[in-house]
Design a protein around this motif. Structure first.
Motif, mmCIF file in Angstrom:
data_model
loop_
_atom_site.group_PDB
_atom_site.id
_atom_site.type_symbol
_atom_site.label_atom_id
_atom_site.label_comp_id
_atom_site.label_asym_id
_atom_site.label_seq_id
_atom_site.Cartn_x
_atom_site.Cartn_y
_atom_site.Cartn_z
ATOM 1 N N LEU A 156 -12.083 12.005 32.982
ATOM 2 C CA LEU A 156 -12.298 12.949 34.074
ATOM 3 C C LEU A 156 -12.307 12.278 35.430
ATOM 4 N N ILE A 199 -8.791 12.114 37.050
ATOM 5 C CA ILE A 199 -7.918 13.285 37.045
ATOM 6 C C ILE A 199 -7.452 13.588 38.452
ATOM 7 N N ASN A 221 -5.042 19.072 41.066
ATOM 8 C CA ASN A 221 -6.026 18.262 40.350
ATOM 9 C C ASN A 221 -7.260 19.114 40.076
ATOM 10 N N LEU A 222 -8.010 18.723 39.064
ATOM 11 C CA LEU A 222 -9.128 19.541 38.603
ATOM 12 C C LEU A 222 -10.246 19.666 39.630
ATOM 13 N N TYR A 224 -15.596 21.664 37.120
ATOM 14 C CA TYR A 224 -14.291 21.261 36.606
ATOM 15 C C TYR A 224 -14.367 20.437 35.319
ATOM 16 N N ALA A 244 -12.119 21.130 31.890
ATOM 17 C CA ALA A 244 -11.235 20.144 31.262
ATOM 18 C C ALA A 244 -11.515 20.012 29.773
ATOM 19 N N ASP A 279 -10.476 23.324 27.930
ATOM 20 C CA ASP A 279 -9.040 23.579 27.971
ATOM 21 C C ASP A 279 -8.187 22.429 27.455
ATOM 22 N N VAL A 310 -7.803 19.260 28.135
ATOM 23 C CA VAL A 310 -7.106 18.372 29.068
ATOM 24 C C VAL A 310 -7.271 16.945 28.554
ATOM 25 N N ILE A 329 -3.497 16.790 34.699
ATOM 26 C CA ILE A 329 -3.141 18.109 34.215
ATOM 27 C C ILE A 329 -1.659 18.333 34.490
ATOM 28 N N LEU A 331 -4.989 27.007 32.559
ATOM 29 C CA LEU A 331 -6.392 26.704 32.322
ATOM 30 C C LEU A 331 -7.146 28.013 32.143
#
Length: 241
Positions: A31, A34, A124-125, A136, A140, A143, A145, A150, A156
């Motif tokens: 994360l 990301i 970006n997230l 976020y 992630a 979903d 990720v 992504i 998403l």
């Protein structure tokens, strides 16, 4: 809350959720890497004149500061990892505050409100979370990720159906610690999402039979088998976002 504090909060939240999912999860370290949200700080250059420069304007909330009045979150909970279901917490906070660098994709709504977000190039997230006022890190995880970025065109899901079980993208349900090799499982989860997004039912069925069937929770096994047999894309979208 500052951007740095927001990022730190998101990482901690994601780690806590991942810990609830399974007793020995791999760390959700991706994360932190990301995307690369565009900097919103305003800089000023001192003029050659003796007078001081004009003060830099302070970005408003809608200019990308990320200070939402409240923040929605996707919670993954259950009595054990065989019964993990997603729930949108603080759903009223989920709102579209407008496009910005790193969050220029399409927002999809249904009768309940915002349903999903379609990723645009260079998104970006972090910026997506700021635009939509949603945490976020949990997005992630829910979903699927995987990796450091992504993908443009990915959907998403932001308003999950709590009746559809969540499939862990990292650890198979039947994994044996220090024995099971998860590489094929992880990559197939990613491929399955791509097949579902393009409504390629034959590929989705083949991937399921090859590497996923029998390796998810009983509830997810039943839901995915029925959805693949019927070509139920509404369910498949949430099982394999």
């Amino acid at each position: 809350m500052s951007r740095a504090a927001k990022v730190a909060t998101g990482v901690v939240a994601a780690a806590v959720v991942a810990g609830l999912v399974v007793l020995a999860y791999p760390a959700f370290a991706a994360l932190g890497g990301i995307g690369h949200p565009a900097a919103s700080a305003v800089t000023s250059t001192r003029p050659t004149a003796v007078s001081d420069p004009a003060p830099s304007p302070t970005p408003s909330k809608d200019a990308g500061s990320g200070d939402c009045p409240a923040e929605a979150s996707i919670s993954l909970s259950g009595q054990d990892k065989a019964h993990m279901v997603p729930t949108l917490v603080k759903a009223d906070a989920l709102t579209d505050r407008g496009t910005r660098p790193g969050a220029r994709g399409e927002v999809v709504s249904n009768a309940q409100g915002i349903y999903s977000y379609i990723v645009a190039p260079n998104d970006n997230l972090i910026s997506i979370g700021q635009r939509l006022c949603i945490e976020y890190g949990n997005v992630a995880l829910y979903d699927h990720v995987l990796g450091a970025a992504i993908q443009p065109g990915a959907q998403l899901i932001l308003r999950p159906d709590p009746s559809i079980p969540w499939i862990d993208p990292y650890v198979p349900f039947d994994a044996i610690p220090n024995v099971t090799n998860t590489v094929d499982y992880n990559s197939t989860i990613y491929e399955m999402g791509a097949a579902v997004r393009t409504h390629d039912l034959d590929t989705a069925r083949a991937l399921w039979a090859r590497s996923l069937s029998g390796h998810v929770s009983p509830a997810a096994q039943a839901a995915a088998t029925a959805a693949l047999d019927a070509g139920d894309w509404a369910v498949l979208d949430q099982l394999f976002p």
